[in-house]
Design a protein around this motif. Structure first.
Motif, PDB file in Angstrom:
ATOM      1  N   SER A  74       6.801 -13.402  -6.787  1.00  0.00           N
ATOM      2  CA  SER A  74       5.512 -14.012  -6.458  1.00  0.00           C
ATOM      3  C   SER A  74       4.370 -13.006  -6.561  1.00  0.00           C
ATOM      4  N   ALA A  75       4.704 -11.707  -6.552  1.00  0.00           N
ATOM      5  CA  ALA A  75       3.659 -10.692  -6.662  1.00  0.00           C
ATOM      6  C   ALA A  75       2.875 -10.841  -7.968  1.00  0.00           C
ATOM      7  N   ARG A  76       3.538 -11.329  -9.010  1.00  0.00           N
ATOM      8  CA  ARG A  76       2.871 -11.494 -10.303  1.00  0.00           C
ATOM      9  C   ARG A  76       1.809 -12.578 -10.260  1.00  0.00           C
ATOM     10  N   ALA A  77       1.802 -13.373  -9.187  1.00  0.00           N
ATOM     11  CA  ALA A  77       0.803 -14.442  -9.059  1.00  0.00           C
ATOM     12  C   ALA A  77      -0.184 -14.175  -7.916  1.00  0.00           C
ATOM     13  N   PHE A  78      -0.038 -13.034  -7.244  1.00  0.00           N
ATOM     14  CA  PHE A  78      -0.903 -12.729  -6.105  1.00  0.00           C
ATOM     15  C   PHE A  78      -2.227 -12.181  -6.623  1.00  0.00           C
ATOM     16  N   TYR A  79      -3.251 -13.006  -6.510  1.00  0.00           N
ATOM     17  CA  TYR A  79      -4.576 -12.621  -7.009  1.00  0.00           C
ATOM     18  C   TYR A  79      -5.642 -13.125  -6.039  1.00  0.00           C
ATOM     19  N   SER A 111       3.718  -3.316   0.092  1.00  0.00           N
ATOM     20  CA  SER A 111       2.651  -2.426   0.545  1.00  0.00           C
ATOM     21  C   SER A 111       1.301  -2.926   0.048  1.00  0.00           C
ATOM     22  N   MET A 112       0.325  -2.948   0.969  1.00  0.00           N
ATOM     23  CA  MET A 112      -0.996  -3.468   0.638  1.00  0.00           C
ATOM     24  C   MET A 112      -1.957  -2.363   0.201  1.00  0.00           C
ATOM     25  N   TRP A 113      -1.404  -1.299  -0.335  1.00  0.00           N
ATOM     26  CA  TRP A 113      -2.228  -0.228  -0.910  1.00  0.00           C
ATOM     27  C   TRP A 113      -1.474   0.373  -2.096  1.00  0.00           C
ATOM     28  N   GLY A 114      -2.149   1.217  -2.847  1.00  0.00           N
ATOM     29  CA  GLY A 114      -1.538   1.795  -4.045  1.00  0.00           C
ATOM     30  C   GLY A 114      -0.634   2.956  -3.735  1.00  0.00           C
ATOM     31  N   PRO A 119       6.756   0.967  -6.481  1.00  0.00           N
ATOM     32  CA  PRO A 119       5.888   0.123  -7.310  1.00  0.00           C
ATOM     33  C   PRO A 119       5.626  -1.248  -6.674  1.00  0.00           C
ATOM     34  N   TYR A 120       6.321  -1.537  -5.583  1.00  0.00           N
ATOM     35  CA  TYR A 120       6.182  -2.844  -4.918  1.00  0.00           C
ATOM     36  C   TYR A 120       4.953  -2.802  -4.019  1.00  0.00           C
ATOM     37  N   ASN A 121       3.790  -2.838  -4.653  1.00  0.00           N
ATOM     38  CA  ASN A 121       2.530  -2.750  -3.911  1.00  0.00           C
ATOM     39  C   ASN A 121       1.448  -3.540  -4.623  1.00  0.00           C
ATOM     40  N   ILE A 122       0.352  -3.774  -3.958  1.00  0.00           N
ATOM     41  CA  ILE A 122      -0.688  -4.666  -4.454  1.00  0.00           C
ATOM     42  C   ILE A 122      -1.394  -4.131  -5.695  1.00  0.00           C
TER      43      ILE A 122
END
Length: 436
Positions: A74-79, A111-114, A119-122
C-alpha cells in the motif's frame, strides 16, 4: 485470574530487573529546565499518522490477521497530497497547544521520515517522497511549538524483532529473530531523529507491554537507550507508555486514557510519581484514522478533561488521527477551534499552574498559581460550592467581571455562595489566598 496474576508477577520480576539500571540517574540542569517548561505547557496534541491511515481502520489494522508483505504494498499508493505542515501547526497553535507529539514509527514498522536504516519509509517507499517529519519540525521551530517524537519499541514487520504477544499473524519468520540487530536498528533511528530534526522536546516510547507476559522477563536495555538520547540532546525528555511506575532515566510519567490515579480503562493503575505527568486521550475513539469513528467528544467534554488534568498537575496530550490525504479531520479542526476560544479567555487559569489544593470534587476542580487559586466549576448542582480548603482566603471574585463572591467559613473549609447555579462550560472563581 491466573492470567492476570501471571502478568503481575512478570511485571514485578521485570521491575526488579530494571530497578537497578541507571539507579544513579539524576536529571541534569537541562532536563530539569525542560521538565519545568513541559509542566507549564499543560496541553499538547498527539498525531497518530502512518500507512495505516490508508485503510481507515485505526493504527492496529496490521495486527488483525493482515499479511505484512501485502500491507507494505500500500506504500506505493500513499500520497498525502493535502499535507501542509504550516496549516497543521497553525491550527494546533491556535487551539492553545504548546507541543505536538507525532508517531515517527508505529508498530507497523513504517517510518514517517527518510531514515537510512530501512527503505520502508515515506521518502523511499512512496510516490509522495517527502520527509513529513522534517517539514513538521521546520514549521514547529518556526512557529514556536515544541515537537516530540513517538517511537515504537515494537515492529510487526521486521523479522529481527523478538515477537511478543501482538503481531502474530503478519507472516514473519520467527527463526530470524536478532535482538542485538534490532536494538542497534532502533538506536540508529533514534540517532537520526535526534540529529537531523533540530531540537526535540521528548521521545515518547510505546510497546514495552508487548513482552509483559514473557515467562523470562524481557530486557529492553532501556538504560543504554535512554543514555543515548540524553547524550544526543541533553534537554530531551524521555517518557515510556509502559503502564508501570517510572524507571530510572525517564523524565515524565505517562498515563493512557485516564487521569493520574484513575484506571477506568485498565491501562493506568500505576502509582503516581513526582515526575511531570501527562495523560493521553483520544478526541474520538481511535488513535489512528478510522472512517467510521465519528464519535468526537464535544468542546465542553474536552475542556473539562483539560481542566481536570491540570487540577491534578498533569498535561493533556489530546490525539488526532490525520486522514490519508494529509488533512486533519474537519471534526477535529472544529474541536481545536472551540478549545482555542476557551484558551484565549481563560488560559491564565491553566498554563503554568500547579495542581489544586484538594482532589477533584463533584462540582469540578482547582488550579493554583502562586497565591491565586482558580476554582473551576464544571458541574454545579447548586449555587453553593463547598471547598475543603486549609488556607486563608483573603478575597473571592468571578474571573469574568471580577464580581465579588460571598464566602462562608465551614468546619471543613469555606463555602462559595454564587448568585445563581453556573451552567457554562467552566465558571471560574478566583481566590486570593495565603498560608496554603
Amino acid at each position: 485470574m491466573m492470567k492476570h496474576l501471571k502478568k503481575l508477577l512478570a511485571a514485578a520480576c521485570l521491575s526488579a530487573v530494571v530497578s537497578g539500571f541507571a539507579a544513579d540517574y539524576v536529571p541534569s540542569p537541562e532536563i530539569k529546565k525542560a521538565q519545568a517548561q513541559f509542566e507549564d505547557a499543560r496541553f499538547g496534541i498527539f498525531l497518530h499518522w502512518g500507512l495505516y491511515s490508508m485503510f481507515a481502520q485505526g493504527e492496529w489494522y496490521l495486527n488483525y490477521g493482515v499479511n505484512a508483505e501485502e500491507y507494505a504494498k500500500s506504500a506505493r499508493a500513499f500520497y498525502p497530497a493535502d499535507f501542509d505542515a504550516a496549516a497543521w501547526v497553525s491550527a494546533i497553535k491556535a487551539a492553545g497547544a504548546k507541543y505536538i507529539c507525532i508517531t515517527s514509527r508505529h508498530h507497523d514498522g513504517f517510518s514517517m521520515w527518510g531514515t537510512k536504516q530501512s527503505p520502508y519509509n515515506i521518502v523511499d517507499a512512496t510516490p509522495f517522497g517527502r520527509d513529513v517529519l522534517k517539514e513538521l519540525a521546520d514549521e514547529c521551530h518556526r512557529q514556536g511549538v515544541r515537537l516530540h517524537f513517538y517511537y515504537s519499541h515494537i515492529d510487526w514487520t521486521r523479522e529481527d524483532y523478538p515477537q511478543g504477544r501482538t503481531g502474530h499473524d503478519t507472516g514473519r519468520d520467527s527463526t530470524k529473530v536478532d535482538w542485538p540487530g534490532y536494538y542497534d536498528f532502533m538506536n540508529a533511528q533514534l540517532t537520526e531523529l535526534l540529529t537531523n530534526y533540530g531540537e526535540i522536546g521528548a521521545i515518547w516510547f510505546d510497546g514495552w507491554w508487548d513482552h509483559d507476559e514473557d515467562t523470562v522477563p524481557f530486557d529492553w536495555q532501556l538504560d543504554e537507550q535512554y543514555a543515548l538520547i540524553h547524550r544526543l540532546q541533553p534537554s530531551c525528555l524521555i517518557g515510556n507508555n509502559h503502564h508501570q511506575s517510572p524507571y530510572p532515566g525517564e523524565d515524565i510519567q505517562i498515563f493512557e486514557r485516564d487521569l493520574p490515579g484513575e484506571n477506568t480503562a485498565g491501562l493506568s493503575g500505576q502509582e503516581v510519581s513526582r515526575l511531570p505527568l501527562e495523560t493521553c486521550q483520544t478526541m474520538n475513539g481511535m488513535w489512528g484514522y478510522k472512517i467510521k469513528d465519528q464519535d468526537y467528544k464535544s468542546v465542553k467534554e474536552l475542556v473539562h478533561y483539560l481542566v481536570k488534568a491540570a487540577g491534578m498537575g498533569a498535561n493533556l496530550l489530546l490525539n488526532i488521527g490525520p486522514q490519508p490525504n494529509g488533512e486533519l479531520p474537519a471534526a477535529a479542526l472544529d474541536r481545536l477551534k472551540g478549545i482555542g476560544e476557551w484558551m484565549n479567555r481563560y488560559g491564565e487559569t491553566f498554563y503554568g499552574t500547579k495542581a489544586g489544593d484538594f482532589p477533584a470534587q463533584e462540582w469540578g476542580t482547582t488550579t493554583r498559581k502562586g497565591d491565586r487559586l482558580f476554582v473551576h466549576i464544571l458541574n454545579a448542582k447548586s449555587n453553593e460550592i463547598e471547598l475543603p480548603l486549609t488556607c486563608k482566603v483573603k478575597k473571592a471574585f468571578t474571573y469574568d467581571g471580577k464580581k465579588p463572591v460571598k464566602t462562608v467559613k465551614t468546619p471543613g473549609g469555606i463555602k462559595l455562595v454564587l448568585d445563581e447555579v453556573p451552567d457554562g462550560i467552566d465558571h471560574i472563581v478566583e481566590l486570593q489566598t495565603s498560608g496554603r
